[in-house]
Motif scaffolding. Structure first.
Motif: not given
Ligand code: 5AD
Ligand code: SF4
Length: 314
Positions: A55, A91, A122, A145, A147, A165, A213-215
Motif C-alpha cells: 500500500c 474508510q 472500514c 478484511k 487479507e 486481525r 480484490a485482485p492484488f
Molecule cells: N491491492 C489490492 N488490495 C489492496 N488493499 C490495499 N492495498 C491493496 C493493493 N495494493 C485493500 C486491502 C484493504 C482494503 C481497504 O484495500 O484489502 O483491506
C-alpha cells in the motif's frame, strides 16, 4: 464443498468458468433477486500507522497526510444523500484518531439522514472498547478484511499477526456489527491452497459481507515490481464466495476496473451485488493513493451503467 473441490473450481476457465458464474448468479437471484446496493464512500484520512508492503499510504512513505473534519464529512455526505444513496461508508487508514472523529460524526450523519441511513466503517484494527463505542454511536457495519489466512504471509505483508486481525473480527461479530471480511488475490507468495482456505474462513465466520480484490502492484511500495493479481482467479473466488455465502453482500470493487475496463461488470456477472461510489472531496481523493495516483474512482454514472450492463437494479 471441500477444499479440493474449491481449489479445482478456482482454476476453471472458458466454458466451465461460465458455468461457475451462472451458478453464482442463480444463487444471488434466489436470495436477492436482481437487486444490488450502491454505497457512498468517504475516505476520511490517508494517515496510517501500518506499513503494509502493498500500500502506497504505508507509514514509511512521505506524503501529504489529511484527516477530514466532521463538517467536511457532513458536506460529502450531503452529496451521498442528494444522490439517493442510503449507505454511508467511512474508510481510512489505521490511526487511533478516527475513533473520536467517526464517533462524533455518526450521530450527526444519522440526524442528517433522518435515521434512514446505514453506516459502515472500514478503519482498521481497534480495541474492543473502541468498536463498542462506535457501535453505541450508531455504526451498523465494519469491514475488516482478513487479507490472507496464511499467517506467515500476513506477517510478512503487514508486520502484525493474523491472530490479532481475527480477534478484531470476532470482537465485531460479538458486538453485533454487520461484519465484512475478504481477501486479496494474487499476493506475491500466496498459495492457491490458501485462497481456498480464505473462502472457507469466510464461511466459518459467517460474515455478512465479503470483499475480494485482485492484488494491485502499486507504485512506491516494496511490491511495485510484482505482477498484479489474476482477474479470472479473483472472479472465481468471488463466485465461490457467493455460492458458499448466499446471503453475503459482495462488492464489485474498483480494483477490478483498474485491472481492466469492464472489470466491475465481470464482478457482477460472477455474483457481486454491491458497488461503492466515491464521494471523497476532490482534494483529499487525490491524496488517497490506495492503489497509487491513478486508481479508478467510481462515479455515480459509472455505477449506474455498470449495474445496467449487469442486468441489476437498486
Ligand atoms: N491491492 C489490492 N488490495 C489492496 N488493499 C490495499 N492495498 C491493496 C493493493 N495494493 C485493500 C486491502 C484493504 C482494503 C481497504 O484495500 O484489502 O483491506
Ligand atoms: Fe494502512 Fe490500509 Fe494501507 Fe495497510 S492497506 S498501509 S492499513 S491504509
Amino acid at each position: 464443498m471441500d477444499k479440493s473441490e474449491i481449489m479445482q473450481l478456482l482454476n476453471v476457465r472458458g466454458e466451465q468458468q461460465q458455468v461457475l458464474f451462472s451458478q453464482a448468479r442463480s444463487v444471488r437471484f434466489d436470495h436477492h433477486g436482481n437487486k444490488a446496493i450502491i454505497r457512498g464512500v468517504i475516505e476520511i484520512t490517508n494517515s496510517c500507522q501500518m506499513n503494509c508492503l502493498y500500500c502506497p499510504m504505508r507509514r514509511d512513505n512521505p506524503m501529504d497526510r489529511y484527516l477530514m473534519t466532521s463538517d467536511q464529512i457532513l458536506e460529502a455526505a450531503a452529496s451521498i444523500r442528494g444522490s439517493g444513496i442510503g449507505v454511508v461508508f467511512l474508510q481510512g487508514g489505521e490511526i487511533p484518531a478516527t475513533t473520536q472523529l467517526a464517533g462524533r460524526v455518526i450521530p450527526e450523519l444519522k440526524k442528517y439522514f433522518h435515521g434512514n441511513v446505514e453506516i459502515i466503517l472500514c478503519l482498521g484494527n481497534k480495541t474492543r472498547s473502541d468498536f463498542a463505542f462506535l457501535k453505541n454511536q450508531g455504526a451498523h457495519g465494519y469491514i475488516l478484511k482478513h487479507e490472507t489466512c496464511d499467517p506467515q504471509l500476513f506477517m510478512t505483508l503487514r508486520q502484525t499477526t493474523l491472530a490479532d486481525r481475527l480477534a478484531c473480527m470476532k470482537d465485531l461479530m460479538d458486538l453485533g456489527y454487520h461484519v465484512g471480511t475478504g481477501n486479496i488475490i494474487g499476493l506475491p507468495g500466496q498459495s492457491p491452497s490458501s485462497i481456498a482456505e480464505d473462502i472457507l474462513l469466510a464461511v466459518e465466520y459467517g460474515t455478512h459481507m465479503v470483499s475480494c480484490a485482485p492484488f494491485i502492484c502499486a507504485p512506491d511500495t516494496p511490491l511495485a515490481s510484482q505482477p498484479s493479481g489474476d482477474i479470472d482467479l479473483t472472479l472465481n473466488t468471488m463466485a465461490l464466495m457467493r455460492i458458499l455465502n448466499p446471503m453475503a453482500l459482495i462488492p464489485a470493487v474498483s480494483a477490478l476496473e483498474k485491472i481492466r475496463p469492464g472489470g466491475q461488470v465481470d464482478g457482477f456477472n460472477a455474483g457481486a451485488n454491491v458497488i461503492t461510489v466515491n464521494f471523497t472531496p476532490a482534494r483529499e481523493k487525490l491524496k488517497y493513493e490506495i492503489y497509487g495516483k491513478n486508481r479508478f474512482s467510481v462515479s455515480l454514472k459509472h455505477a449506474q451503467l455498470t449495474l445496467e450492463a449487469a442486468g441489476l437494479h437498486i
